[in-house]
Design a protein around this motif. Structure first.
Motif, PDB file in Angstrom:
ATOM      1  N   PHE A  37       0.739  -1.026  -0.005  1.00  0.00           N
ATOM      2  CA  PHE A  37      -0.061  -0.107  -0.042  1.00  0.00           C
ATOM      3  C   PHE A  37       0.762   1.153  -0.029  1.00  0.00           C
ATOM      4  CE2 PHE A  37      -2.408   3.219   2.286  1.00  0.00           C
ATOM      5  CZ  PHE A  37      -3.533   3.281   1.301  1.00  0.00           C
ATOM      6  N   GLY A  49       2.878   2.516  -1.922  1.00  0.00           N
ATOM      7  CA  GLY A  49       3.065   3.229  -3.142  1.00  0.00           C
ATOM      8  C   GLY A  49       1.613   4.092  -3.365  1.00  0.00           C
ATOM      9  N   VAL A  50       0.622   3.435  -3.040  1.00  0.00           N
ATOM     10  CA  VAL A  50      -0.525   4.154  -3.263  1.00  0.00           C
ATOM     11  C   VAL A  50      -0.742   5.311  -2.185  1.00  0.00           C
ATOM     12  CG1 VAL A  50      -3.174   4.077  -2.954  1.00  0.00           C
ATOM     13  CG2 VAL A  50      -1.938   2.172  -3.662  1.00  0.00           C
ATOM     14  N   PHE A  84       1.364   8.137  -3.350  1.00  0.00           N
ATOM     15  CA  PHE A  84       0.871   8.792  -4.448  1.00  0.00           C
ATOM     16  C   PHE A  84      -0.412   9.863  -3.987  1.00  0.00           C
ATOM     17  CE2 PHE A  84      -2.999   9.130  -7.301  1.00  0.00           C
ATOM     18  CZ  PHE A  84      -2.542   9.336  -8.732  1.00  0.00           C
ATOM     19  N   ILE A  85      -1.182   9.349  -3.108  1.00  0.00           N
ATOM     20  CA  ILE A  85      -2.114  10.334  -2.505  1.00  0.00           C
ATOM     21  C   ILE A  85      -1.660  11.418  -1.717  1.00  0.00           C
ATOM     22  CG2 ILE A  85      -4.057  10.258  -0.736  1.00  0.00           C
ATOM     23  CD1 ILE A  85      -4.623   7.423  -1.406  1.00  0.00           C
ATOM     24  N   LYS A 139      -0.196  13.805  -4.655  1.00  0.00           N
ATOM     25  CA  LYS A 139      -1.262  14.400  -5.489  1.00  0.00           C
ATOM     26  C   LYS A 139      -2.218  15.366  -5.086  1.00  0.00           C
ATOM     27  CE  LYS A 139      -4.620  13.819  -8.950  1.00  0.00           C
ATOM     28  NZ  LYS A 139      -5.261  12.649 -10.083  1.00  0.00           N
ATOM     29  N   PHE A 140      -2.561  14.884  -3.546  1.00  0.00           N
ATOM     30  CA  PHE A 140      -3.783  15.697  -2.865  1.00  0.00           C
ATOM     31  C   PHE A 140      -3.003  16.522  -1.612  1.00  0.00           C
ATOM     32  CE2 PHE A 140      -6.030  11.880  -4.713  1.00  0.00           C
ATOM     33  CZ  PHE A 140      -6.923  12.540  -5.397  1.00  0.00           C
ATOM     34  N   ASN A 141      -1.805  16.364  -1.594  1.00  0.00           N
ATOM     35  CA  ASN A 141      -1.416  17.171  -0.264  1.00  0.00           C
ATOM     36  C   ASN A 141      -2.079  16.709   1.008  1.00  0.00           C
ATOM     37  OD1 ASN A 141       0.495  19.017   1.141  1.00  0.00           O
ATOM     38  ND2 ASN A 141      -1.020  20.438   0.870  1.00  0.00           N
ATOM     39  N   ALA A 142      -2.192  15.355   1.027  1.00  0.00           N
ATOM     40  CA  ALA A 142      -3.008  14.896   2.103  1.00  0.00           C
ATOM     41  C   ALA A 142      -2.172  14.070   3.207  1.00  0.00           C
ATOM     42  CB  ALA A 142      -4.360  14.105   1.640  1.00  0.00           C
ATOM     43  N   LYS A 143      -2.655  13.732   4.196  1.00  0.00           N
ATOM     44  CA  LYS A 143      -2.010  12.721   5.179  1.00  0.00           C
ATOM     45  C   LYS A 143      -2.924  11.345   5.399  1.00  0.00           C
ATOM     46  CE  LYS A 143       0.708  11.558   8.767  1.00  0.00           C
ATOM     47  NZ  LYS A 143       0.938  10.276   7.988  1.00  0.00           N
ATOM     48  N   VAL A 144      -2.230  10.279   4.492  1.00  0.00           N
ATOM     49  CA  VAL A 144      -2.978   9.259   4.823  1.00  0.00           C
ATOM     50  C   VAL A 144      -2.471   8.369   6.086  1.00  0.00           C
ATOM     51  CG1 VAL A 144      -3.043   6.852   3.770  1.00  0.00           C
ATOM     52  CG2 VAL A 144      -2.711   8.792   2.031  1.00  0.00           C
ATOM     53  N   GLU A 145      -3.810   8.285   6.851  1.00  0.00           N
ATOM     54  CA  GLU A 145      -3.724   7.654   8.233  1.00  0.00           C
ATOM     55  C   GLU A 145      -3.912   6.158   8.509  1.00  0.00           C
ATOM     56  OE1 GLU A 145      -5.896  10.101  10.587  1.00  0.00           O
ATOM     57  OE2 GLU A 145      -4.403  11.539  10.913  1.00  0.00           O
ATOM     58  N   ALA A 146      -4.988   5.643   7.475  1.00  0.00           N
ATOM     59  CA  ALA A 146      -5.330   4.037   7.466  1.00  0.00           C
ATOM     60  C   ALA A 146      -6.076   3.756   6.557  1.00  0.00           C
ATOM     61  CB  ALA A 146      -6.426   4.205   8.562  1.00  0.00           C
ATOM     62  N   HIS A 147      -5.703   2.519   6.343  1.00  0.00           N
ATOM     63  CA  HIS A 147      -6.201   1.759   4.894  1.00  0.00           C
ATOM     64  C   HIS A 147      -6.957   0.370   5.295  1.00  0.00           C
ATOM     65  CE1 HIS A 147      -2.543  -0.013   4.904  1.00  0.00           C
ATOM     66  NE2 HIS A 147      -3.013  -1.019   3.972  1.00  0.00           N
ATOM     67  N   GLN A 148      -7.986   0.000   4.740  1.00  0.00           N
ATOM     68  CA  GLN A 148      -8.576  -0.908   4.807  1.00  0.00           C
ATOM     69  C   GLN A 148      -8.686  -1.734   3.487  1.00  0.00           C
ATOM     70  OE1 GLN A 148     -11.917   0.414   6.313  1.00  0.00           O
ATOM     71  NE2 GLN A 148     -11.214   0.610   8.495  1.00  0.00           N
ATOM     72  N   PHE A 181      -4.966   5.687  -8.849  1.00  0.00           N
ATOM     73  CA  PHE A 181      -3.775   4.685  -8.885  1.00  0.00           C
ATOM     74  C   PHE A 181      -3.863   3.748  -7.921  1.00  0.00           C
ATOM     75  CE2 PHE A 181      -0.001   3.559  -6.738  1.00  0.00           C
ATOM     76  CZ  PHE A 181       1.009   3.662  -7.813  1.00  0.00           C
ATOM     77  N   GLN A 209     -10.282   1.136   1.224  1.00  0.00           N
ATOM     78  CA  GLN A 209     -10.894   2.483   1.910  1.00  0.00           C
ATOM     79  C   GLN A 209      -9.832   3.075   2.303  1.00  0.00           C
ATOM     80  OE1 GLN A 209     -13.834   3.861   1.841  1.00  0.00           O
ATOM     81  NE2 GLN A 209     -15.337   2.485   2.967  1.00  0.00           N
ATOM     82  N   GLU A 230      -8.131   6.351   4.510  1.00  0.00           N
ATOM     83  CA  GLU A 230      -8.679   7.455   5.263  1.00  0.00           C
ATOM     84  C   GLU A 230      -7.531   8.465   5.780  1.00  0.00           C
ATOM     85  OE1 GLU A 230     -10.927   6.125   8.656  1.00  0.00           O
ATOM     86  OE2 GLU A 230     -12.409   5.072   7.483  1.00  0.00           O
ATOM     87  N   LEU A 272      -6.412  12.873   6.338  1.00  0.00           N
ATOM     88  CA  LEU A 272      -6.695  14.245   6.644  1.00  0.00           C
ATOM     89  C   LEU A 272      -6.019  14.751   5.140  1.00  0.00           C
ATOM     90  CD1 LEU A 272      -5.336  15.019  10.113  1.00  0.00           C
ATOM     91  CD2 LEU A 272      -7.516  14.665   9.272  1.00  0.00           C
TER      92      LEU A 272
END
Lengths: 138, 138
Positions: A108, A110-111, A114-115, A118-127, B105, B129, B131, B133
């Motif tokens: 994950f 890599g994804v 990328f996020i 691209k979105f200047n975001a902070k990824v905290e979790a994924h399911q 992606f 999914q 998640e 910020l």
DNA sequence: CTGCCTGCAAATAATTTGCAAAGTA
DNA sequence: TACTTTGCAAATTATTTGCAGGCAG
């Protein structure tokens, strides 16, 4: 079984006949069950057990990592033994027999990068929910 | 929009203001919504609409392939537009403001191959999914 | 003994259904 | 007009909660 009981203790949950029985049902049965399935099996040994207790125990065992909770196609709760408690992993569910395999492989990152880029975001979790057919049902 | 209305006709579903409004909400909103979200947005235009009607319409639109139904972590129904040339993508949801970004992606193939090899299974679908910020809430 | 556990009954809440009235083609 | 659609109220059903009595530590 010993390690499950130790896990209960470590989490300040008392070792009760009900909790032991629930764990035992999963250990000896292995498969993916809903609260009502578990309730049915428990009734045979502990005839006075109530359905709310089953819901509560299943939820507690999920919280401390003994069980994995998932949601079935019919939108109901399902639980199965978690064999990889401390390792980040996902689950592969067979669409036919509902068996769950634990998948410790995850690329994950890599994804995530990328996020964040691209979105200047902070990824905290994924399911990740993965579905298909297991070797037997294929 | 025309093709959606044609799809309704093809499936013997009448073109009614309610159905058009539901489709329009998804077309102009783009994201993943539950029945109650859709109901809230519809109320502004069609104040007499009832929640059961929303449930019925969402289900019909799913049956004829205009919407995709999924189940969220909280075990509730979610729908999103089914983009016909089905561009595979996932969603990044901001935990603070609930904004949804579409993430085209996907490097899931590696995981898929791993599963098929290790479990001798057939992977048919996956849902991710994500998640965190968003840029504004960070 | 001191809380946590549990059974029971009742509450909750998302989703569905019955049916009469209204709308589409 | 004939048949589908819809609003409302009520039903359904999985899951959760309150609380009094019971049990583990």
């Amino acid at each position: 079984m010993e390690s499950y009981l130790q896990n209960l203790k470590d989490n300040c949950l008392k070792i009760t006949p009900r909790r032991k029985a629930v764990i035992d049902i999963f250990v000896s049965n292995g498969s993916r069950m809903g609260p009502y399935d578990v309730y049915g099996k428990l009734k045979k040994r502990l005839s006075t057990i109530g359905l709310p207790t089953v819901y509560r125990i299943l939820s507690e065992l999920k919280d401390i990592g003994i069980l994995v909770q998932s949601i079935s196609e019919d939108r109901q709760l399902r639980y199965s033994l978690c064999t990889l408690p401390d390792v980040h992993h996902h689950h592969f569910t067979c669409r036919k027999c509902s068996k769950i395999e634990e998948v410790e492989f995850c690329n994950f990152k890599g994804v995530s990068r990328f996020i964040e880029k691209k979105f200047n975001a902070k990824v905290e979790a994924h399911q990740v929910q993965i579905e298909g057919l297991c070797s037997e049902c294929k």
